[in-house]
Design an enzyme around this catalytic site. Sequence first.
Site, PDB file in Angstrom:
ATOM      1  N   LYS A 126       0.841  -1.204   0.000  1.00 56.73           N
ATOM      2  CA  LYS A 126       0.000   0.000   0.000  1.00 56.73           C
ATOM      3  C   LYS A 126       0.876   1.254   0.000  1.00 56.73           C
ATOM      4  O   LYS A 126       0.537   2.258  -0.629  1.00 56.73           O
ATOM      5  CB  LYS A 126      -0.906  -0.013   1.231  1.00 56.73           C
ATOM      6  CG  LYS A 126      -1.790   1.233   1.354  1.00 56.73           C
ATOM      7  CD  LYS A 126      -2.645   1.173   2.602  1.00 56.73           C
ATOM      8  CE  LYS A 126      -3.499   2.409   2.752  1.00 56.73           C
ATOM      9  NZ  LYS A 126      -2.711   3.643   2.949  1.00 56.73           N
ATOM     10  N   ARG A 127       2.003   1.176   0.689  1.00 57.31           N
ATOM     11  CA  ARG A 127       2.907   2.319   0.746  1.00 57.31           C
ATOM     12  C   ARG A 127       3.399   2.721  -0.643  1.00 57.31           C
ATOM     13  O   ARG A 127       3.533   3.900  -0.961  1.00 57.31           O
ATOM     14  CB  ARG A 127       4.107   1.990   1.650  1.00 57.31           C
ATOM     15  CG  ARG A 127       4.997   3.188   1.978  1.00 57.31           C
ATOM     16  CD  ARG A 127       6.137   2.809   2.912  1.00 57.31           C
ATOM     17  NE  ARG A 127       5.631   2.387   4.209  1.00 57.31           N
ATOM     18  CZ  ARG A 127       5.627   1.130   4.652  1.00 57.31           C
ATOM     19  NH1 ARG A 127       6.093   0.153   3.887  1.00 57.31           N
ATOM     20  NH2 ARG A 127       5.177   0.843   5.851  1.00 57.31           N
TER      21      ARG A 127
END
Length: 508
Positions: free
Chosen positions: A266-267
């Site tokens: 997600k980062r």
Amino acid sequence: MTGNGIRVRFAPSPTGPLHIGGVRTALFNYLFARRHGGKFILRIEDTDQSRFVSGAEEYIIKSLKWCGIAYDEGPDTGGRYAPYRQSERRELYGQFSDRLVEEGFAYYAFDSSDDLEALRKEYEKEGRTFQYDATTRPGLKNSLSLSDQEIQYRLKSGMPYVIRFMMPENTLVEIHDIIRDEVVFNTAQLDDKVLFKSDGWPTYHLANVVDDHLMNISHVIRGEEWLPSLALHVLLYKALGWEREMPLFAHLPLILKPGGQGKLSKRDGDKMGFPVFPIQWTDPVTGEVSPGYREWGYDPEAVVNMLAFLGWNPGTDQEIFTMEELVHEFSLEKVGKSGAHFDPEKAIWYNQQYLRKVPDEDLAGTLMQVLKEKKQEHDPGYVLKVVRLIRDRVSFRKDLWAHSHFFFREPEEYDHQMIGKVWKEDTPQIMAVIKNTIQVAENFTSGELEKMVKSHIEQHNLSPGKVMTPLRLLLVGSGKGPHLFDIMEVLGKKEATRRIQQGLNVLK
């Protein structure tokens, strides 16, 4: 292999939103099942109650449905092997862990988490790594090292314990993986994994093997991150006497960061500006909202098509597939071993291809809705003309306004950089003549206008850039947009000449 004996499962844990890596795993299971006329099962593996996240199961189900990945059996549909939530099958697992202890394949371990943590720190000081295995278990508090009397006392007094699998010493475990061929593990490098926890819940390892067996799963198709657990799972099948019915295994390659090493996270999406979840996820604790592919405007078929190519290759030049075509072409033998780099630009390209299949009238309806929200009224026929002109320039429906706004409102300002480059001392006079030239056009069509303007350019020995670029600036306000004369035709004679004159008034 064909026939109704094919049964595969997607078994996510409801510990948060479903990552696109999980969606791809579900997709490959679905394609394999459909290709062979088998069954695809959704099973929720929620034995780790400490990591349970409210709403995650519902999110998983909604995500799969949005992607068009239909399962035959699952927690919300039922089936012959229900229930499909491990929390509802909890009573099943204890009998199998007890059986493993009775038959000498597992043992009770009474060590506290504090004791084990202290050992780990001691080992770290010496530059070693502690693991609970054949070399350390004799000196620890378990049913292999304690007396029968001590064991019975601890069990009867209710002292907390876990059940660990007794990994055989220095044994080679050889397994065939459909994607990776022969995989070999040496048990000397493996620890005695916990099968049953002190809270009365089984771990993933035990519940996974038990359920796959009881649900007659024929093939386990899962991510590469589960490869290190494969030896334990195979040994569990053997210990429980299920070796002959053991499923075949296929471990899918990781989805990697764009242009880098490591698993896509997600980062990465937050940093580079692309979604990693299929649909929007709202964190129930923090309230953080993460838009998914659906909210970004992706077509679900485009997302499925893109995911199919992350690790699988049909062996041809074809890149656009319907779900039916993917089912027909898919095989695990065409899945590679190496990690697949996620390409955000390729994902956009896929959506562009699917958007081009959408009828003009459908896209015009979307644009009409945008105009309505902006409190603008326009003839549907005019909007349809605009859509036909710009549709190949957009990647998402939400881009329609950005690529068409100048058809519905005159320029409110003019690109200053462009003015500095193209607006010369003689430009106003040239533009005034162009305005007069097109004003007398009998057929105000793109082809006719192009002939007239180019003829004027040749007759007066002008460079195309000296005319075309300033003309676009006056009509649109910038250097963007479709073919210049197509823009003029759609605007019409009255509006085109009015904009030229208005621009001249502003830029004089």
